[in-house]
Design an enzyme around this catalytic site. Structure first.
Site, short mmCIF file in Angstrom:
data_model
loop_
_atom_site.label_atom_id
_atom_site.label_comp_id
_atom_site.label_asym_id
_atom_site.label_seq_id
_atom_site.Cartn_x
_atom_site.Cartn_y
_atom_site.Cartn_z
N SER A 139 0.86 -1.19 0.00
CA SER A 139 0.00 0.00 0.00
C SER A 139 0.90 1.24 0.00
O SER A 139 1.71 1.41 0.90
CB SER A 139 -0.90 -0.04 1.24
N LYS A 165 -1.03 -0.84 -4.41
CA LYS A 165 -2.25 -0.11 -4.06
C LYS A 165 -1.87 1.34 -3.80
O LYS A 165 -0.96 1.61 -3.03
CB LYS A 165 -2.87 -0.74 -2.81
N LYS A 167 -2.97 5.01 -2.43
CA LYS A 167 -3.92 5.77 -1.65
C LYS A 167 -4.35 6.97 -2.49
O LYS A 167 -3.50 7.63 -3.11
CB LYS A 167 -3.28 6.25 -0.36
N ASP A 192 -7.21 3.02 -3.00
CA ASP A 192 -7.95 3.04 -1.74
C ASP A 192 -8.22 4.49 -1.35
O ASP A 192 -7.28 5.28 -1.17
CB ASP A 192 -7.13 2.34 -0.64
N GLU A 217 -11.18 0.84 -3.50
CA GLU A 217 -11.52 0.46 -2.12
C GLU A 217 -12.15 1.64 -1.38
O GLU A 217 -11.60 2.74 -1.40
CB GLU A 217 -10.21 0.01 -1.44
N ASP A 242 -13.92 -1.83 2.68
CA ASP A 242 -13.03 -2.05 3.82
C ASP A 242 -13.79 -1.59 5.08
O ASP A 242 -14.44 -2.40 5.75
CB ASP A 242 -11.72 -1.26 3.59
N LYS A 266 -10.10 -7.49 7.38
CA LYS A 266 -9.17 -7.13 8.46
C LYS A 266 -9.78 -7.67 9.74
O LYS A 266 -10.89 -7.27 10.11
CB LYS A 266 -9.05 -5.62 8.58
N GLY A 294 -4.40 -4.61 5.79
CA GLY A 294 -3.33 -4.44 6.78
C GLY A 294 -3.53 -3.17 7.56
O GLY A 294 -4.19 -2.23 7.10
O1 SMG Z 1 -0.57 -2.59 6.64
O2 SMG Z 1 0.37 -2.19 4.72
C1 SMG Z 1 -0.43 -1.92 5.60
C2 SMG Z 1 -1.30 -0.70 5.41
C3 SMG Z 1 -2.39 -0.99 4.45
O3 SMG Z 1 -3.41 0.86 3.42
C4 SMG Z 1 -3.40 0.13 4.36
N1 SMG Z 1 -4.27 0.23 5.38
O4 SMG Z 1 -7.50 1.53 4.70
O5 SMG Z 1 -6.57 -0.25 4.03
C5 SMG Z 1 -6.52 0.79 4.67
C6 SMG Z 1 -5.29 1.24 5.42
C7 SMG Z 1 -5.63 1.56 6.84
C8 SMG Z 1 -4.48 1.84 7.72
S1 SMG Z 1 -3.76 3.35 7.44
C9 SMG Z 1 -2.83 3.68 8.85
MG MG Z 2 -8.55 0.46 3.14
#
Ligand code: SMG
Ligand code: MG
Length: 371
Positions: A139, A165, A167, A192, A217, A242, A266, A294
């Site tokens: 991510s 992925k 953001k 995402d 996402e 999510d 998750k 994650g």
């Molecule tokens: O664990 O690699 C990881 C982060 C993956 O993008 C990630 N998580 O919305 O999916 C999500 C985000 C939430 C956590 S951001 C601190």
């Molecule tokens: Mg997410």
């Protein structure tokens, strides 16, 4: 099994690089670990709540308080009444407390780890893993410039990550996606939004359809299931939920309403690995692909996530990256990328435990509770 002692330990773990999402920038993780001691084994749970209630309503201080004042007293009372404790009993035992899935999930994970270490079974064996290794995605946060984003993605692809992925948020969506597509060709790519858009952005989001993304996402608010269903009718890109998927029932509802065609699982978000498995089972029954999300976990949460990601319905690479993507020194033996995959631990329980010297170094506080 009886819990004799519980430890609530807080850690501060600096990230190797800042991680920016639509809801803020993280430079370190504030981790709450739950350690349970029984006569036969010790178990570890990791709470994925962040310091701030910005991904969801939970936050680390609140999780610690609800564990101390509301969850653990229920476990103590059940034990006092002679109940034999197993991980499967934790969810029902805590059902009288509304919400707080991340706090509940951390306690259930610790109890499950102790239970499995005592019996010699691994998390993967218990949950129903069918693979010995899982494909790793990564991510990638919002970057100050597209050039810096391309450098970051280039580095992750060189490491061997099998899926990227990005953001996104309003103002950082079509152009970064286009740049990554143009530079890296047909790499597996998804985005995402962490709830950053509104249904009225549908026409703008439809511009992402040109880039053959695996999925988008959580574009809309956590409670906007109907909005996601309407958006799904206006996009060609599959919608993955999510934040909205808070339970197996929520997954069933979202799928039935056409709000998503992919699910991010998750454990912390749904109250633990047992409910996470039920989300998986619901999705599989509907023919909906899932992948493992994650929350920047340490090696402890990562061990459990990798085991979960080895279940048969996890057909897309997860946000299950190697330890080095997050931390200079993980609290366990690090998870390493091999050929774009992480190995599923095969030892009893999590198959990983904290390294005492690292744990001592990153601990910021510790609270001990006798049951
Ligand atoms: O664990 O690699 C990881 C982060 C993956 O993008 C990630 N998580 O919305 O999916 C999500 C985000 C939430 C956590 S951001 C601190
Ligand atoms: Mg997410």
């Amino acid at each position: 099994m009886r819990l004799e002692r519980v430890e609530l330990r807080r850690l501060r773990l600096p990230l190797v690089s800042p991680f920016r999402t639509s809801f803020g920038t993280s430079t370190a993780r504030d981790v709450l670990l739950v350690r349970v001691d029984t006569a036969d084994a010790t178990g570890w749970g990791e709470c994925v709540a962040d310091a701030e209630p910005s991904y969801s309503a939970e936050y680390a201080d609140g999780a610690q308080q609800v564990l101390r004042d509301h969850l653990l007293p229920r476990v103590a009372a059940a034990q006092h009444d002679g109940a034999e404790l197993t991980a499967a009993r934790i969810g029902p035992l805590l059902a009288g407390v509304k919400g707080h899935p991340m706090a509940k999930g951390a306690l259930e994970m610790a109890v499950l780890d102790a239970e499995l270490r005592a019996s010699g079974l691994s998390f993967g064996g218990y949950l129903g893993a069918v693979a010995g290794r899982v494909p790793a995605g990564v991510s990638v946060g919002i970057h100050p410039t597209i050039a810096e984003l391309l450098d970051a993605v280039d580095g992750y692809l060189a490491d061997g990550y099998l899926r990227i992925k990005l953001k996104i948020e309003p103002g950082w969506d079509v152009e970064p996606v286009r740049a990554v597509r143009e530079r890296f060709g047909d790499v597996l790519l998804q985005v995402d939004a962490n709830t950053a858009y509104r249904l009225s952005d549908a026409r703008h989001l439809a511009r992402l359809d040109a880039f053959e993304l695996l999925l988008i996402e959580q574009p809309l608010a956590e409670d906007d299931v109907r909005g996601h269903a309407e958006l799904a009718r206006q996009l060609r890109t599959p919608i993955c939920l999510d934040e909205s998927i808070t339970s197996a029932r929520a997954a069933a509802d979202a799928i039935a309403l056409g709000a998503c065609s992919v699910v991010n699982i998750k454990a912390g978000r749904v109250g633990g690995y047992l409910e996470a498995r039920r989300v998986h089972d619901v999705a599989v029954a509907h023919g909906v692909p899932v992948w493992c999300g994650g929350m920047l976990e340490t090696g402890l949460g990562r061990a459990a996530n990798v085991a979960l990601a080895a279940l048969p319905g996890f057909v897309l690479p997860g946000d299950t990256s190697a330890s080095g993507r997050y931390y200079r020194r993980d609290v366990t033996e690090p998870f390493m990328l091999a050929d774009g995959h992480l190995d599923v631990p095969s030892g009893p329980g999590l198959g990983r435990e904290p390294l005492p010297d690292v744990l001592a170094e990153v601990t910021t506080s510790m609270e001990e509770i006798s049951l």
